[in-house]
Design an enzyme around this catalytic site. Sequence first.
Site, short mmCIF file in Angstrom:
data_model
loop_
_atom_site.label_atom_id
_atom_site.label_comp_id
_atom_site.label_asym_id
_atom_site.label_seq_id
_atom_site.Cartn_x
_atom_site.Cartn_y
_atom_site.Cartn_z
CE1 TYR A 28 -32.99 37.16 -74.08
CE2 TYR A 28 -33.06 38.82 -73.88
CZ TYR A 28 -32.67 37.78 -73.08
OH TYR A 28 -30.90 37.72 -72.50
CG PHE B 130 -37.02 38.20 -62.46
CD1 PHE B 130 -36.38 37.77 -63.57
CD2 PHE B 130 -38.36 39.00 -62.91
CE1 PHE B 130 -37.17 38.04 -64.41
CE2 PHE B 130 -38.94 39.06 -63.32
CZ PHE B 130 -38.45 37.90 -64.32
#
Length: 409
Positions: A123, A409
Site C-alpha cells: 500500500y 475493519f
Amino acid sequence: MTTELRPLRETDWDAWFDTLDVVFGGVPDGPERRAWWRTVTEVPRNIAVWDGDAIVGTTGAFSFGLTVPGGAEVAAAGVTTVGVLPTHRRRGVLRSMMRHQLADVRERGEALAVLTATEPAIYGRFGYGAATQELRMSVDTVRLAAPALPGVDDVRLRLVDPVAGLDACERVYGRLVPARPGMLARRPGWARQGVLDPESERRDAGPLQCVLAEVDGEVRGYARYAVRPDWDQAGPRGVVQLRQLDALDPVVHAALWRHLFGIDLTASVVTRSRPVDEPLLHLVPDQRRLDVGVREALFLRPVEVGAALAARTYRTPVDVVLEVADDFCPWNAGRWRLSGDAKGASCERTTDPAELALSVRELGSAYLGGFTLSALAGAGRVRELRPGALAAASLAFGSDPAPWLPHGF
C-alpha cells in the site's frame, strides 16, 4: 485479457464475497460472521472487477469518522476487502481499483482514507503510510501482582451476557472516541463486531465473556475476553484471551486488569491490540513479565492534503511550507503552507519556497502523531530545506495520548 471495473450490485454480493474468501486463503467465514459482514457492507462503496462473468478483483470502503489530534471527528473512508485472484495478479487490476476508489473518496468529500494491511508493502505505492502502532502482550499473571490503585475496591464488577451488555459497553466506547486520535466513530451495526463469537473461531477457548465495571450504579468500563484452559505437570496454565478493555478513568482501568489477573485456573493474559501508552506498563513492577511486542496497525492516506492538514490541531505553533509529492493523486502535489496551533489550522496552496519535502505517504504516517517527522527524516523520507523547519514541524505534529486503532475493519 479484458476486464471491467464497476460498482457492486446487491445481487452480486455473494459472488463478490466468495471471491474474497478465495483471495484470503480459501477458508470461508462462518455463517454468523458472513451475515454480519453483509449487514455492515455499504454496497454502493464496493467495487468488483470482472473477467467475463467471473469476479476477479474486490475492494470496498466503510464510512467512518476518525478522531484526529485536537479531538475533531473527520470523515474517512475505511478501505477494506482488497483482493485480486492469483490468476489475475500483476495485470493492473489492483491499481485500477485503488485509483477508482480514491477518486470516489475525493468526490464524496472525505479528506482521509485508512486501512489495515495484511501485506503492508503493497500500500505504500498508493500513498498509505503506517500511522498507528499497537501493543501485543502476554502478561505473566503468576509472577506479577494484580494491579491496584486507591479506590479499586469501590468498583463493582458484574459478569453479563456479552450481547445483553452491548449497549452499555458502546456508551463507554462512545465517550472515549473524542479523546484519542485513531479512534473510529462507528456507524450502526459495528458494535456487534465485538460480540461475534462463533464456535468455529474459538480455537479451544470457552465462550466470550463480558464484565462490566460500575461506580455508583454507572457503567464506567468493560472487558470482553475468553478463557482457554490449559494444564501442565505443575497445574493449571489457562490463558485469558482479552479482546477489548475500555475504561473511563484510571481506577476502573486498574480494577478491570485486576479482575483479569485473578481469573481462576489461568496463568497469563494475552492481548493483540492495546495502545502503546497502555497504563498497565506502569501498574506492574516488572515490565519484562508483560512480554511486549509492537507492530503497525492503521495505515492512513490524505486524499485532500489541504483539508486533511487543516482538520487537526497542532501541539505547538507551526508555520511551514511543505513540498508534497503524490504521483497517484496528482491533485495533492505541490507546495502547501500549513499554519496552525492548538486552536486550529489552515493549509493552502502557496508559491513560497519549500521548507520540508516529503511524499503524501510520510504525511500519512505523521498525521495522527504516531510517528515523528524527525524519525522519517532519519530514514531519508523527509528532507529539510530550511534549517530548523524539521524540528519545529515534528514537535507540532505530535500527539498525547498516542494514536490507536481500537479494532479492525
